[in-house]
Design a protein around this motif. Structure first.
Motif, PDB file in Angstrom:
ATOM      1  N   GLY A 233      -5.341   7.931  17.973  1.00  0.00           N
ATOM      2  CA  GLY A 233      -5.925   8.942  17.451  1.00  0.00           C
ATOM      3  C   GLY A 233      -4.687   9.937  16.015  1.00  0.00           C
ATOM      4  N   VAL A 234      -5.046   8.344  15.235  1.00  0.00           N
ATOM      5  CA  VAL A 234      -3.471   8.458  14.366  1.00  0.00           C
ATOM      6  C   VAL A 234      -4.110   7.736  12.878  1.00  0.00           C
ATOM      7  CG1 VAL A 234      -2.117   7.038  14.925  1.00  0.00           C
ATOM      8  CG2 VAL A 234      -1.484   8.908  13.538  1.00  0.00           C
ATOM      9  N   LEU A 235      -4.077   8.803  11.902  1.00  0.00           N
ATOM     10  CA  LEU A 235      -4.283   8.322  10.609  1.00  0.00           C
ATOM     11  C   LEU A 235      -3.587   7.616   9.701  1.00  0.00           C
ATOM     12  CD1 LEU A 235      -7.699  10.077  10.728  1.00  0.00           C
ATOM     13  CD2 LEU A 235      -7.449   8.117  10.223  1.00  0.00           C
ATOM     14  N   TRP A 236      -4.066   6.662   8.701  1.00  0.00           N
ATOM     15  CA  TRP A 236      -3.034   6.260   7.531  1.00  0.00           C
ATOM     16  C   TRP A 236      -3.490   6.131   6.422  1.00  0.00           C
ATOM     17  CZ3 TRP A 236      -3.792   1.799   7.908  1.00  0.00           C
ATOM     18  CH2 TRP A 236      -3.913   0.586   9.240  1.00  0.00           C
ATOM     19  N   THR A 237      -3.147   5.913   6.013  1.00  0.00           N
ATOM     20  CA  THR A 237      -4.408   5.039   4.502  1.00  0.00           C
ATOM     21  C   THR A 237      -3.137   3.792   3.621  1.00  0.00           C
ATOM     22  OG1 THR A 237      -3.675   7.698   2.940  1.00  0.00           O
ATOM     23  CG2 THR A 237      -4.502   5.500   1.518  1.00  0.00           C
ATOM     24  N   PRO A 238      -4.682   2.774   4.593  1.00  0.00           N
ATOM     25  CA  PRO A 238      -3.663   1.717   3.877  1.00  0.00           C
ATOM     26  C   PRO A 238      -3.721   1.171   2.116  1.00  0.00           C
ATOM     27  CG  PRO A 238      -6.496   1.364   4.577  1.00  0.00           C
ATOM     28  CD  PRO A 238      -5.915   2.778   4.210  1.00  0.00           C
ATOM     29  N   MET A 239      -2.467   0.640   1.467  1.00  0.00           N
ATOM     30  CA  MET A 239      -2.557   0.273   0.269  1.00  0.00           C
ATOM     31  C   MET A 239      -2.429  -0.345  -0.251  1.00  0.00           C
ATOM     32  SD  MET A 239       1.066   2.414  -0.370  1.00  0.00           S
ATOM     33  CE  MET A 239       2.069   1.218  -1.269  1.00  0.00           C
ATOM     34  N   SER A 240      -3.367  -1.007   0.072  1.00  0.00           N
ATOM     35  CA  SER A 240      -4.199  -2.482  -0.721  1.00  0.00           C
ATOM     36  C   SER A 240      -4.721  -1.915  -2.046  1.00  0.00           C
ATOM     37  CB  SER A 240      -4.686  -2.895  -0.158  1.00  0.00           C
ATOM     38  OG  SER A 240      -5.937  -2.331   1.030  1.00  0.00           O
ATOM     39  N   SER A 241      -5.998   0.322  -1.496  1.00  0.00           N
ATOM     40  CA  SER A 241      -6.151   0.207  -2.879  1.00  0.00           C
ATOM     41  C   SER A 241      -5.222   1.055  -3.729  1.00  0.00           C
ATOM     42  CB  SER A 241      -7.364   0.911  -1.876  1.00  0.00           C
ATOM     43  OG  SER A 241      -6.504   1.919  -1.380  1.00  0.00           O
ATOM     44  N   PHE A 242      -4.156   0.540  -3.720  1.00  0.00           N
ATOM     45  CA  PHE A 242      -3.230   1.272  -5.158  1.00  0.00           C
ATOM     46  C   PHE A 242      -2.742   0.349  -5.521  1.00  0.00           C
ATOM     47  CE2 PHE A 242      -2.236   4.165  -1.944  1.00  0.00           C
ATOM     48  CZ  PHE A 242      -2.924   5.446  -2.061  1.00  0.00           C
ATOM     49  N   TYR A 243      -2.883  -1.424  -5.289  1.00  0.00           N
ATOM     50  CA  TYR A 243      -2.472  -2.505  -5.733  1.00  0.00           C
ATOM     51  C   TYR A 243      -3.502  -2.657  -6.901  1.00  0.00           C
ATOM     52  CZ  TYR A 243       1.952  -3.135  -3.411  1.00  0.00           C
ATOM     53  OH  TYR A 243       3.054  -3.252  -2.396  1.00  0.00           O
ATOM     54  N   VAL A 244      -3.282  -3.034  -8.382  1.00  0.00           N
ATOM     55  CA  VAL A 244      -3.820  -4.311  -9.367  1.00  0.00           C
ATOM     56  C   VAL A 244      -3.828  -6.046  -8.239  1.00  0.00           C
ATOM     57  CG1 VAL A 244      -3.854  -4.788 -11.342  1.00  0.00           C
ATOM     58  CG2 VAL A 244      -3.001  -2.643 -10.848  1.00  0.00           C
ATOM     59  N   ASN A 245      -4.453  -6.378  -8.422  1.00  0.00           N
ATOM     60  CA  ASN A 245      -4.188  -7.679  -8.007  1.00  0.00           C
ATOM     61  C   ASN A 245      -4.250  -7.832  -6.486  1.00  0.00           C
ATOM     62  OD1 ASN A 245      -4.630  -8.215 -10.826  1.00  0.00           O
ATOM     63  ND2 ASN A 245      -2.701  -8.821 -11.409  1.00  0.00           N
ATOM     64  N   ASN A 246      -4.588  -7.458  -5.548  1.00  0.00           N
ATOM     65  CA  ASN A 246      -4.673  -7.335  -4.275  1.00  0.00           C
ATOM     66  C   ASN A 246      -3.471  -7.494  -3.262  1.00  0.00           C
ATOM     67  OD1 ASN A 246      -6.920  -8.840  -4.439  1.00  0.00           O
ATOM     68  ND2 ASN A 246      -6.931 -10.754  -5.455  1.00  0.00           N
ATOM     69  N   GLY A 247      -2.358  -6.616  -3.911  1.00  0.00           N
ATOM     70  CA  GLY A 247      -1.648  -6.686  -3.266  1.00  0.00           C
ATOM     71  C   GLY A 247      -1.401  -5.784  -2.178  1.00  0.00           C
ATOM     72  N   GLY A 248      -0.343  -5.555  -1.209  1.00  0.00           N
ATOM     73  CA  GLY A 248      -0.036  -4.565  -0.143  1.00  0.00           C
ATOM     74  C   GLY A 248      -1.039  -4.925   0.935  1.00  0.00           C
ATOM     75  N   THR A 249      -1.284  -5.904   1.430  1.00  0.00           N
ATOM     76  CA  THR A 249      -2.315  -6.157   2.598  1.00  0.00           C
ATOM     77  C   THR A 249      -1.649  -5.483   3.641  1.00  0.00           C
ATOM     78  OG1 THR A 249      -1.574  -8.412   2.267  1.00  0.00           O
ATOM     79  CG2 THR A 249      -3.693  -8.283   1.462  1.00  0.00           C
ATOM     80  N   HIS A 250      -0.122  -5.752   4.046  1.00  0.00           N
ATOM     81  CA  HIS A 250      -0.175  -5.168   5.053  1.00  0.00           C
ATOM     82  C   HIS A 250       1.177  -4.257   5.156  1.00  0.00           C
ATOM     83  CE1 HIS A 250      -0.577  -9.724   5.992  1.00  0.00           C
ATOM     84  NE2 HIS A 250      -0.859  -9.965   6.654  1.00  0.00           N
ATOM     85  N   GLU A 251      -0.053  -3.295   3.930  1.00  0.00           N
ATOM     86  CA  GLU A 251       1.203  -2.051   3.625  1.00  0.00           C
ATOM     87  C   GLU A 251       0.409  -0.798   4.724  1.00  0.00           C
ATOM     88  OE1 GLU A 251       3.000  -1.727   0.159  1.00  0.00           O
ATOM     89  OE2 GLU A 251       3.752  -3.950   0.476  1.00  0.00           O
ATOM     90  N   LEU A 252       0.985   0.495   4.640  1.00  0.00           N
ATOM     91  CA  LEU A 252       0.032   1.401   4.763  1.00  0.00           C
ATOM     92  C   LEU A 252       1.359   2.006   3.992  1.00  0.00           C
ATOM     93  CD1 LEU A 252       1.721   3.539   8.151  1.00  0.00           C
ATOM     94  CD2 LEU A 252      -0.044   1.422   8.794  1.00  0.00           C
ATOM     95  N   ARG A 253       0.746   3.430   4.329  1.00  0.00           N
ATOM     96  CA  ARG A 253       1.210   4.713   3.476  1.00  0.00           C
ATOM     97  C   ARG A 253       1.663   5.658   4.454  1.00  0.00           C
ATOM     98  NH1 ARG A 253      -1.009   8.814  -1.335  1.00  0.00           N
ATOM     99  NH2 ARG A 253      -1.773   9.348   0.363  1.00  0.00           N
TER     100      ARG A 253
END
Ligand SMILES: Cc1ncc(COP(=O)(O)O)c(C=O)c1O
Length: 443
Positions: free
Chosen positions: A383-403
């Motif tokens: 029951g908790v939501l967050w934003t995956p960071m990967s869509s904020f990256y150019v070139n496939n970064g941030g796969t293991h990060e959330l906002r």
């Protein structure tokens, strides 16, 4: 019958769909506590006396433009000038509050910051040869606008000081050698979205020097500058901009209301004409705007103008009235993370998070991919939501990060949400530790 291949390629780009996808998950789990939206806090949007603010602006028009009541009201109901109506109020506020000294004619009032980005890119990018550099990760709005206009984007990594300036200079050299020069750099120097990064004063000055040496423009997005702790504000790039390299993009979405869709762009660069005369770049942006949205709704401009007048015409006063809540929420979020996670040694070996002093966003690194599948699990089981960071990256970064965004929730929701997040993180790291133990045994 149309096929997707017969429509613009941007429609197949995950960047354009990322917000829809997130909204879809949020709607599917209405009882989840959501750290996803970067939207203003609902308490700032209740009981807004829209009519009162518009009347305030009408009164201002009567007093300062010598109009009678009927003429002033008609001005708000008619088509208006593409460049805008409340430019004088904004120019005064910027001069008094932000040390940005430009004439009202250097400003274009836009339909949010989003339109400011689109029309500025349209004007600057004269051929597909030119590239847009962005600080990586960056706001999806600029990535989407670039995609719509077929502009190639190159990501420049962030550092502790805000941006890897060495890498930026190298990228400029390489781009020029390849005959694909960098025409502009997009940066949000104050508590960026999504990473919450702040550019130091030194980095700002160096960046301005590099822009001059390498001949590119800086698109400065100031959406979160107002959340800075009092006394720790750093001058904007525009306030330091001696060589007119900076095109400044502002928004009233976070300090007034996003529903008004009012933003602005400062473009005080001189453009030489073939006939020997010159004009301001803002004039060209207004021309482009006139073919996109014609003009920003005068009624919405009047609403924002009235809100500014309510605070004595001061953007800073308006900002201060909003920033306390966000400062408070951010402190509660960071304290809750420390309380719930920092005492757990196994968790702390696996995850880490940022400690911003302002802004809406905390960035967290996980030992597993923070993708849509993990988000779905987080929403449905915890029951908790967050934003995956990967869509904020150019070139496939941030796969293991959330906002995690602190802006939209109440303090009790933040506390409860972090309890849920802690349970979720405990579970995924336990799994991860088990998985890595098993794979070690296999070796
Ligand atoms: C970095 C950034 N710029 C601008 C905006 C606001 O844009 P607009 O004025 O179009 O709502 C946002 C909103 O989320 C943002 O995060």
């Amino acid at each position: 019958m149309l096929t997707t291949s017969q429509l613009h390629a941007s429609l197949m780009d995950p960047v354009l769909d990322s917000l829809n996808f997130l909204n879809e998950i949020i709607n599917r789990f209405p009882n989840a506590i959501s750290f996803a939206p970067g939207a203003p806090n609902p308490t700032h949007l209740s009981n807004i006396d829209i009519g009162n603010y518009i009347s305030k602006y009408v009164q201002y028009l009567r007093e300062h433009r010598n109009l009678n009541q009927d003429q002033a009201q008609r001005l708000l109901c008619q088509y208006g000038p593409a460049q805008g109506l409340i430019n004088d109020l904004i120019a005064n506020a910027l001069r008094n509050d932000k040390s940005i000294d430009v004439s009202p004619s250097a400003i274009v009032i836009t339909v949010g910051a989003q339109e400011a980005m689109l029309i500025t890119l349209r004007a600057l990018f004269i051929s597909s040869r030119y590239q847009l550099a962005v600080v990586n990760p960056c706001f999806v709005g600029i990535l989407g606008a670039a995609r719509l206009l077929n502009i190639d984007v190159i990501g420049i990594e962030e550092t502790e000081a805000g941006i890897d300036l060495k890498r930026l200079e190298e990228a400029c050299h390489i781009a020029r050698q390849n005959n694909q020069p960098i025409r502009a750099l997009y940066v949000a120097p104050d508590y960026s979205n999504p990473a919450g990064t702040v550019l130091t004063l030194e980095a700002r000055q160096q960046l301005l020097d590099i822009a001059e040496q390498q001949d590119f423009y800086i698109l400065e997005d100031n959406a979160y500058g107002f959340t800075s702790p009092l006394g720790e504000e750093i001058p904007s790039l525009k306030a330091l901009d001696i060589n007119k390299r900076v095109i400044f993009i502002g928004t009233f979405a976070k300090i007034c209301l996003p529903g008004a869709r009012v933003g602005y762009v400062i473009a005080d660069q001189l453009v030489d004409e073939e006939n020997g005369r010159s004009h301001l770049l803002s004039k060209d942006l207004a021309t482009i705007k006139s073919m996109v949205t014609v003009n920003t709704s005068p009624i919405c401009q009047a609403l924002v103008g009235g809100m500014l007048l309510e605070y004595g015409g001061s953007i800073s006063a308006l900002e201060r009235a909003r920033s306390t809540l966000y400062q408070n929420n951010l402190t509660i979020l960071l304290n809750a993370l420390t309380r719930r996670l920092a005492t757990n040694t196994s968790l702390m070996q696996a995850i880490s998070w940022s400690q911003p002093k302002g802004g809406f966003f905390v960035r967290m690194r996980l030992p597993v991919a923070a993708d849509m599948a993990l988000l779905e699990l987080s929403a449905s089981k915890y029951g908790v939501l967050w934003t995956p960071m990967s869509s904020f990256y150019v070139n496939n970064g941030g796969t293991h990060e959330l906002r995690l965004s602190c802006s939209y929730l109440t303090p009790p929701q933040i506390e409860e949400g972090i309890d849920r997040l802690a349970a979720f993180l405990q579970n995924i790291t336990d799994h991860d530790i088990k998985r890595s133990n098993n794979s070690e045994k296999c070796l």
